[in-house]
Design a protein around this motif. Structure first.
Motif, mmCIF file in Angstrom:
data_model
loop_
_atom_site.group_PDB
_atom_site.id
_atom_site.type_symbol
_atom_site.label_atom_id
_atom_site.label_comp_id
_atom_site.label_asym_id
_atom_site.label_seq_id
_atom_site.Cartn_x
_atom_site.Cartn_y
_atom_site.Cartn_z
ATOM 1 N N VAL A 72 -8.155 4.502 -4.255
ATOM 2 C CA VAL A 72 -7.984 3.443 -3.257
ATOM 3 C C VAL A 72 -8.329 2.095 -3.858
ATOM 4 N N ALA A 73 -7.552 1.085 -3.489
ATOM 5 C CA ALA A 73 -7.826 -0.297 -3.863
ATOM 6 C C ALA A 73 -7.911 -1.121 -2.583
ATOM 7 N N VAL A 74 -8.835 -2.069 -2.556
ATOM 8 C CA VAL A 74 -9.027 -2.898 -1.374
ATOM 9 C C VAL A 74 -8.699 -4.346 -1.723
ATOM 10 N N GLU A 75 -7.805 -4.933 -0.934
ATOM 11 C CA GLU A 75 -7.418 -6.337 -1.133
ATOM 12 C C GLU A 75 -8.078 -7.176 -0.039
ATOM 13 N N PHE A 76 -8.977 -8.050 -0.444
ATOM 14 C CA PHE A 76 -9.692 -8.909 0.490
ATOM 15 C C PHE A 76 -8.993 -10.257 0.595
ATOM 16 N N ARG A 77 -8.800 -10.736 1.805
ATOM 17 C CA ARG A 77 -8.171 -12.035 2.004
ATOM 18 C C ARG A 77 -9.159 -13.078 2.543
ATOM 19 N N HIS A 78 -10.313 -12.648 3.064
ATOM 20 C CA HIS A 78 -11.312 -13.609 3.550
ATOM 21 C C HIS A 78 -12.361 -13.829 2.459
ATOM 22 N N PRO A 79 -12.717 -15.080 2.169
ATOM 23 C CA PRO A 79 -13.620 -15.365 1.045
ATOM 24 C C PRO A 79 -15.028 -14.784 1.186
ATOM 25 N N SER A 80 -15.440 -14.416 2.392
ATOM 26 C CA SER A 80 -16.797 -13.905 2.578
ATOM 27 C C SER A 80 -17.031 -12.582 1.847
ATOM 28 N N TRP A 81 -15.948 -11.888 1.492
ATOM 29 C CA TRP A 81 -16.088 -10.602 0.793
ATOM 30 C C TRP A 81 -16.412 -10.765 -0.690
ATOM 31 N N GLU A 82 -16.242 -11.951 -1.211
ATOM 32 C CA GLU A 82 -16.386 -12.148 -2.650
ATOM 33 C C GLU A 82 -17.862 -12.288 -3.038
ATOM 34 N N THR A 83 -18.568 -11.151 -3.043
ATOM 35 C CA THR A 83 -19.991 -11.130 -3.371
ATOM 36 C C THR A 83 -20.297 -9.936 -4.268
ATOM 37 N N ARG B 204 1.428 10.716 -6.411
ATOM 38 C CA ARG B 204 0.545 9.724 -5.781
ATOM 39 C C ARG B 204 -0.172 8.883 -6.823
ATOM 40 N N ALA B 205 -0.227 7.586 -6.527
ATOM 41 C CA ALA B 205 -0.934 6.649 -7.401
ATOM 42 C C ALA B 205 -2.153 6.107 -6.657
ATOM 43 N N VAL B 206 -1.970 5.022 -5.895
ATOM 44 C CA VAL B 206 -3.101 4.339 -5.267
ATOM 45 C C VAL B 206 -2.767 4.009 -3.819
ATOM 46 N N LEU B 207 -3.749 4.183 -2.943
ATOM 47 C CA LEU B 207 -3.658 3.717 -1.570
ATOM 48 C C LEU B 207 -4.185 2.289 -1.522
ATOM 49 N N LEU B 208 -3.324 1.344 -1.155
ATOM 50 C CA LEU B 208 -3.726 -0.057 -1.059
ATOM 51 C C LEU B 208 -4.166 -0.367 0.368
ATOM 52 N N VAL B 209 -5.387 -0.858 0.507
ATOM 53 C CA VAL B 209 -5.922 -1.247 1.814
ATOM 54 C C VAL B 209 -6.073 -2.764 1.816
ATOM 55 N N GLN B 210 -5.141 -3.437 2.477
ATOM 56 C CA GLN B 210 -5.176 -4.909 2.528
ATOM 57 C C GLN B 210 -5.822 -5.333 3.845
ATOM 58 N N LEU B 211 -6.953 -6.026 3.752
ATOM 59 C CA LEU B 211 -7.645 -6.487 4.954
ATOM 60 C C LEU B 211 -7.084 -7.839 5.397
ATOM 61 N N PRO B 212 -7.082 -8.116 6.704
ATOM 62 C CA PRO B 212 -6.474 -9.348 7.210
ATOM 63 C C PRO B 212 -7.280 -10.584 6.824
ATOM 64 N N PRO B 213 -6.607 -11.732 6.728
ATOM 65 C CA PRO B 213 -7.286 -12.971 6.322
ATOM 66 C C PRO B 213 -8.447 -13.367 7.227
ATOM 67 N N ALA B 214 -8.376 -13.012 8.504
ATOM 68 C CA ALA B 214 -9.429 -13.411 9.438
ATOM 69 C C ALA B 214 -10.595 -12.432 9.486
ATOM 70 N N MET B 215 -10.471 -11.302 8.787
ATOM 71 C CA MET B 215 -11.540 -10.301 8.840
ATOM 72 C C MET B 215 -12.649 -10.669 7.865
ATOM 73 N N GLN B 216 -13.788 -11.028 8.404
ATOM 74 C CA GLN B 216 -14.923 -11.413 7.582
ATOM 75 C C GLN B 216 -15.688 -10.195 7.098
ATOM 76 N N ARG B 217 -16.543 -10.439 6.161
ATOM 77 C CA ARG B 217 -17.296 -9.381 5.494
ATOM 78 C C ARG B 217 -18.054 -8.508 6.500
ATOM 79 N N ASP B 218 -17.891 -7.201 6.330
ATOM 80 C CA ASP B 218 -18.610 -6.214 7.134
ATOM 81 C C ASP B 218 -18.851 -5.008 6.234
ATOM 82 N N ASP B 219 -19.952 -5.038 5.502
ATOM 83 C CA ASP B 219 -20.228 -3.997 4.514
ATOM 84 C C ASP B 219 -20.310 -2.617 5.146
ATOM 85 N N ALA B 220 -20.959 -2.505 6.288
ATOM 86 C CA ALA B 220 -21.147 -1.208 6.926
ATOM 87 C C ALA B 220 -19.806 -0.587 7.305
ATOM 88 N N ARG B 221 -18.908 -1.400 7.832
ATOM 89 C CA ARG B 221 -17.598 -0.880 8.240
ATOM 90 C C ARG B 221 -16.791 -0.426 7.029
#
Length: 243
Positions: free
Chosen positions: A134-145, A103-120
């Motif tokens: 785990v690595a998280v790939e963000f596609r919506h710009p609101s996550w870039e903070t 095992r290496a890394v679990l990639l979690v790619q979030l959908p382009p329409a999913m906006q930032r939700d820190d709690a979730r």
């Protein structure tokens, strides 16, 4: 620190005479792949999550020191958008256990329409045991903070660094490792084009910087058309002197 370079997926008809001889049975393509690369990112798991026995079979079949990254299922990321993730997390944990030392890394790619939700995101990451990278790939710009980057750091989760058309290229390391996805140099079409040697030398310099900071680096080329991913991965590996 180590760098692991491979591709997103290993079985493509248009890789005949690039990675494997034309006419190679589909079942034998992985064998040709692991003779050339030391890691792979499984993308088929996004569409249909494999059974536990399949993960166990990969563990037994793959050679020593080969590392297997896996893309999280779309049922978790795109259908539920990480909401009520318990059932999926339990299933992932069981399968990750079967993968064992591969095992290496679990990639979690979030959908382009999913906006930032820190709690979730925070709730989901807290459910994963420490032994799952785990690595998280963000596609919506609101996550870039900065707040989101700090959240990832608290969980030891990697921000997925991306190269590709209309994607933010943020060189941020939030975990003990860096996860880099190369979606192609075409500025208009995702997954298109072949990286130039100059491009790859630039990325090699960034990888050396991450290594110098004490990070392992996983790099996966996702521009599979025409065998570009195979050739680009080979070239980057040569530049870096990686396995």
């Amino acid at each position: 620190m180590s760098v692991f370079i491979g591709t997103s997926g290993w079985s493509y008809d248009h890789w005949n005479d690039v990675l494997y001889p034309a006419g190679t049975p589909t079942a034998r393509r992985l064998q040709y792949y692991y003779q050339r690369f030391s890691t792979v990112e499984l993308n088929a798991s996004f569409y249909r999550w494999p059974r536990e026995s399949t993960f166990a079979g990969w563990r037994e079949r793959l050679p020593a020191e080969f590392l297997f990254s896996v893309k999280a299922p779309r049922g978790l990321t795109h259908a539920k958008k990480l909401y009520a993730p318990e059932v999926w997390v339990e299933r992932i944990i069981r399968c990750w256990h079967e993968l064992g030392d591969k095992r290496a890394v679990l990639l979690v790619q979030l959908p382009p329409a999913m906006q930032r939700d820190d709690a979730r995101l925070d709730y989901f990451l807290a459910l994963l045991p420490d032994w799952i990278r785990v690595a998280v790939e963000f596609r919506h710009p609101s996550w870039e903070t900065e707040e989101v980057y700090s959240l990832l750091e608290r969980h030891g989760a990697a921000y997925c660094v991306m190269s590709g058309a209309n994607l933010p290229c943020v060189l941020r390391a939030t975990a003990p490792f860096v996860y880099l996805r190369m979606h192609g140099p075409d500025t208009h079409h995702l997954y298109g084009g072949s990286y130039s040697d100059a491009d790859l030398h630039w990325w090699a310099d960034r990888i050396r910087e991450w290594q110098g900071a004490g990070k392992d680096v996983f790099v996966y080329f996702n521009n599979d058309g025409g065998g570009n991913a195979v050739r680009n991965a080979d070239t980057l590996r040569t530049i870096l002197g990686a396995r």
